[in-house]
Motif scaffolding. Structure first.
Motif, mmCIF file in Angstrom:
data_model
loop_
_atom_site.group_PDB
_atom_site.id
_atom_site.type_symbol
_atom_site.label_atom_id
_atom_site.label_comp_id
_atom_site.label_asym_id
_atom_site.label_seq_id
_atom_site.Cartn_x
_atom_site.Cartn_y
_atom_site.Cartn_z
ATOM 1 N N UNK A 61 -9.342 -5.956 -2.806
ATOM 2 C CA UNK A 61 -9.008 -4.585 -3.228
ATOM 3 C C UNK A 61 -8.075 -3.900 -2.013
ATOM 4 N N UNK A 62 -7.929 -4.290 -0.905
ATOM 5 C CA UNK A 62 -6.790 -3.932 -0.040
ATOM 6 C C UNK A 62 -5.397 -4.488 -0.308
ATOM 7 N N UNK A 63 -5.654 -5.786 -0.779
ATOM 8 C CA UNK A 63 -4.328 -6.275 -1.463
ATOM 9 C C UNK A 63 -3.788 -5.753 -2.433
ATOM 10 N N UNK A 64 -4.641 -5.280 -3.359
ATOM 11 C CA UNK A 64 -4.144 -4.893 -4.714
ATOM 12 C C UNK A 64 -3.907 -3.337 -4.352
ATOM 13 N N UNK A 65 -4.416 -2.644 -3.622
ATOM 14 C CA UNK A 65 -3.632 -1.295 -3.214
ATOM 15 C C UNK A 65 -2.537 -1.446 -2.433
ATOM 16 N N UNK A 66 -2.093 -2.497 -1.477
ATOM 17 C CA UNK A 66 -1.010 -2.572 -0.800
ATOM 18 C C UNK A 66 0.212 -2.898 -2.012
ATOM 19 N N UNK A 67 -0.187 -3.782 -2.941
ATOM 20 C CA UNK A 67 0.716 -4.107 -3.903
ATOM 21 C C UNK A 67 1.086 -2.830 -4.941
ATOM 22 N N UNK A 68 0.132 -1.946 -5.131
ATOM 23 C CA UNK A 68 0.233 -0.735 -5.993
ATOM 24 C C UNK A 68 1.145 0.190 -5.350
ATOM 25 N N UNK A 69 0.948 0.275 -3.726
ATOM 26 C CA UNK A 69 1.907 1.074 -2.930
ATOM 27 C C UNK A 69 3.152 0.582 -3.101
ATOM 28 N N UNK A 70 3.636 -0.626 -2.825
ATOM 29 C CA UNK A 70 4.564 -1.203 -2.839
ATOM 30 C C UNK A 70 5.386 -1.049 -3.928
ATOM 31 N N UNK A 71 4.809 -1.395 -5.173
ATOM 32 C CA UNK A 71 5.413 -1.102 -6.541
ATOM 33 C C UNK A 71 5.774 0.566 -6.699
ATOM 34 N N UNK A 72 4.862 1.373 -6.315
ATOM 35 C CA UNK A 72 5.137 2.879 -6.198
ATOM 36 C C UNK A 72 6.413 3.091 -5.474
#
Length: 177
Positions: A61-72
């Protein structure tokens, strides 16, 4: 494959909501955006949770969140640049507009074509050459870019600066009069 019921996933969300929000907030530094990204993280996780082993939910979940933030942060909406107002950009040929804001028109009206030519030719490089081609030879910016071997965006920036320099010279002349 690991299956979760809706109730189990709801429990997972409640368990990891604060740490995921914290991760998002550390990336974006904006509470409302972090909330949205936290929600996006759990929406993405819901559709793919069966690919992750239960003991790795937190890390995943932390990795998914980090990737979402980077994409944003890479998105065009976030990277938008505050450009100068329309009045500061070079006017396209034939565009209606206020002649009072156009330094070439101001000088031509007040001082005549000869003085305009003197001011334009007196600009320092790289602005002088571009200003001569634009103001005196009435060439389009795309054509100027080809002639001087520079990208059109560079020519537009230099033309904008040339207009700024002309405005300053005109203002100085008016103050002296």
């Amino acid at each position: 494959m690991w299956e979760l019921t809706n109730e189990e996933f709801t429990g997972l969300m409640q368990q990891y909501q604060k740490p995921i929000y914290t991760v998002c907030l550390q990336f974006v530094h904006e509470p409302h955006t972090a909330e949205d990204l936290t929600q996006d993280t759990f929406l993405s996780a819901f559709s793919a949770i069966d690919r992750c082993e239960p003991q790795y939910y937190k890390q995943w979940l932390v990795r998914v969140a980090a990737n979402k933030c980077k994409d944003h942060l890479k998105s065009a909406w976030v990277r938008k640049v505050d450009a100068p107002g329309d009045d500061a950009l070079p006017e396209p040929r034939g565009a209606p507009g206020s002649d009072a804001d156009d330094p070439a028109q101001s000088v031509a009206d007040r001082a005549g074509a000869a003085e305009l030519e003197t001011l334009v030719r007196g600009l320092r490089e790289p602005y002088g050459k571009i200003a001569v081609l634009y103001f005196l030879e009435h060439r389009e910016t795309a054509e100027i870019a080809k002639l001087v071997g520079r990208p059109p965006a560079t020519v537009n920036s230099q033309l904008w600066r040339a207009k700024l320099l002309l405005r300053q010279q005109i203002t100085e002349r008016r103050q002296k009069e």
